[in-house]
Scaffold this motif. Structure first.
Motif, PDB file in Angstrom:
ATOM      1  N   ALA A 173     -10.965  25.559  36.717  1.00 18.47           N
ATOM      2  CA  ALA A 173     -11.932  26.287  36.060  1.00 18.47           C
ATOM      3  C   ALA A 173     -12.268  25.760  34.585  1.00 18.47           C
ATOM      4  N   PHE A 174     -11.352  24.591  34.367  1.00 15.19           N
ATOM      5  CA  PHE A 174     -11.466  23.817  33.063  1.00 15.19           C
ATOM      6  C   PHE A 174     -12.267  22.509  33.584  1.00 15.19           C
TER       7      PHE A 174
ATOM      8  N   ALA B   5     -11.656  27.744  25.666  1.00 22.10           N
ATOM      9  CA  ALA B   5     -10.335  27.622  25.275  1.00 22.10           C
ATOM     10  C   ALA B   5      -9.448  28.463  24.610  1.00 22.10           C
ATOM     11  N   GLU B   6     -10.140  29.305  23.955  1.00 24.47           N
ATOM     12  CA  GLU B   6      -9.687  30.478  23.127  1.00 24.47           C
ATOM     13  C   GLU B   6      -9.003  31.594  24.238  1.00 24.47           C
ATOM     14  N   GLN B   7      -9.576  31.680  25.101  1.00 27.00           N
ATOM     15  CA  GLN B   7      -9.141  32.673  26.479  1.00 27.00           C
ATOM     16  C   GLN B   7      -7.894  32.162  27.148  1.00 27.00           C
TER      17      GLN B   7
ATOM     18  N   ASP C 266       8.461  19.381  20.534  1.00 23.98           N
ATOM     19  CA  ASP C 266       7.224  19.937  20.012  1.00 23.98           C
ATOM     20  C   ASP C 266       6.162  19.546  20.727  1.00 23.98           C
ATOM     21  N   LEU C 267       6.103  18.053  20.644  1.00 24.31           N
ATOM     22  CA  LEU C 267       4.949  17.399  21.030  1.00 24.31           C
ATOM     23  C   LEU C 267       5.086  17.375  22.799  1.00 24.31           C
ATOM     24  N   LYS C 268       6.276  17.200  23.093  1.00 23.07           N
ATOM     25  CA  LYS C 268       6.175  17.131  24.788  1.00 23.07           C
ATOM     26  C   LYS C 268       5.913  18.398  25.384  1.00 23.07           C
ATOM     27  N   TYR C 269       6.307  19.440  24.544  1.00 20.30           N
ATOM     28  CA  TYR C 269       5.947  20.962  24.860  1.00 20.30           C
ATOM     29  C   TYR C 269       4.142  21.015  24.939  1.00 20.30           C
ATOM     30  N   VAL C 270       3.667  20.679  24.062  1.00 21.35           N
ATOM     31  CA  VAL C 270       2.175  21.037  23.729  1.00 21.35           C
ATOM     32  C   VAL C 270       1.633  19.980  24.967  1.00 21.35           C
TER      33      VAL C 270
ATOM     34  N   VAL D 192      -1.378  19.101  30.189  1.00 23.29           N
ATOM     35  CA  VAL D 192      -1.526  18.604  31.262  1.00 23.29           C
ATOM     36  C   VAL D 192      -2.013  19.860  32.156  1.00 23.29           C
ATOM     37  N   ASP D 193      -1.221  20.938  32.123  1.00 20.23           N
ATOM     38  CA  ASP D 193      -1.697  22.153  32.960  1.00 20.23           C
ATOM     39  C   ASP D 193      -3.095  22.716  32.879  1.00 20.23           C
ATOM     40  N   GLU D 194      -3.673  22.180  31.435  1.00 24.72           N
ATOM     41  CA  GLU D 194      -5.043  22.484  31.490  1.00 24.72           C
ATOM     42  C   GLU D 194      -5.942  21.790  31.856  1.00 24.72           C
TER      43      GLU D 194
END
Lengths: 224, 224
Positions: free
Chosen positions: A111-112, A72-74, A95-99, A104-106
């Motif tokens: 790999a995740f 997660a850090e990396q 800000d909430l939409k951005y995070v 979603v990407d993660e």
């Protein structure tokens, strides 16, 4: 002098072993699941002795939790995020939409995905592991939303009587359930909609100068 | 005449076997998990031959999905619910709180919990099973919320531009995530709060005759 020269080598070797062990643990749990993942299997795949693992960790759960924290850090650093705070531009919805778009990407990153699913699945049936997983990996992330919602309460963007720890679940949990249970597609549109519904509510609002989701215009904050 | 007498006996025997197979399947998956549950194991525990199971079902997944459907129907009838519709008293908040409180009771029922966790955990790592589980067991329940929210749109209680299939996730998914991941306690107060936050939103509302969660008074509907 021999000691002075060997210390950096030992550190490099340690660091290399540590990374090999993380990689092996994540790959193995993704392939065979949590119950069949063993310290022996991790050691063999990482090309280290079992004692090397037991020197640093006491159980496979400990190895895996650290491997996930490290991943997660990396990922956060690679994406240029500050991992320990949410953006605060003064526009809560943006800000909430951005995070959530970053989440979603993660969630879609292979790999995740596989190791995370293996650990999450085990957490559903193993309460002790589930609680450790949440306390170490999930709750610290949720607390970042708590902080951001508190700051929005300070500026009057969120009602003062709202409990931020519950409020964050209105947009975080739907995304989590769609990921865990395949209950629907995971898209930016979807998470944007969750934020709008959560902030402005499902019932009609009386006319007022407060912007509503339909007339607020483009939602993405300008970012460098 | 012999045929006339044996037919009801055969039906009773079939019904008894079917119930024994459901009970065995749910108990077994709770004890050993989905991967180690086998048709052989279910048959042996139910005291029937393997062929009896294969006459009615083609896989362990089929047996389990029917066993869960049967458990849900029985629980609904035992609790006096109509299983195919949500209450519609004309007070959306009260109806949602009522149904979510019943769900809290169900999630805390030990007969439901262990087998449900075993199937849900497998669905996290086995996408095909996860999607079947959702399509057969979860989505039909979620559609009841869609229907109830549509009727609230007809009466003006919910904004017409809201997508009910997403909106329901604001109160259903947080409860699901707390159950799946042990992210927090599951109580009536909690689900009541989710409904209030989802309906009225986290941001302040301008003064109006619309009741807000803090001045709406007791939220429980009067029920016979």
């Amino acid at each position: 002098m021999a000691a002075n020269q060997s210390a950096p080598d030992a550190t490099r070797r340690s660091e290399r072993s540590r990374r090999a062990i993380y990689d092996a643990a994540l790959a193995l749990v993704a392939e065979v699941g949590y119950p069949k993942t063993t310290i022996e299997g991790i050691a063999s795949r990482a090309g280290v002795g079992k004692q090397t693992i037991y020197r640093w960790w006491t159980s496979k759960a400990d190895v895996l939790l650290e491997a996930f924290l490290d991943m997660a850090e990396q990922a956060a650093h690679a994406a240029g995020h500050v991992p320990h705070a949410l953006p605060d531009t003064g526009d809560l919805a943006a800000d909430l939409k951005y995070v959530l778009r970053a989440t979603v990407d993660e969630l879609r990153d292979p790999a995740f995905e596989a190791p995370s699913r293996a650990l999450a699945a085990e957490g559903v049936v193993d309460e002790e592991l589930g609680r450790r997983f949440v306390a170490s990996l999930l709750e610290p992330q949720l607390q970042l939303y708590v902080d951001r919602l508190r700051s929005a309460q300070d500026t009057g963007e969120v009602r003062p009587d709202v409990d931020p720890r519950i409020a964050l679940e209105l947009f975080v949990s739907p995304l989590a359930q769609r990921w865990l249970q395949y209950t629907g597609p995971i898209t930016y549109d979807y998470t944007d909609t969750l934020v709008d519904y959560a902030l402005y509510g499902l019932t009609p609002r009386p006319p007022s100068p407060t912007p509503t989701p339909t007339d607020a215009g483009p939602a993405s904050p300008a970012r460098p």
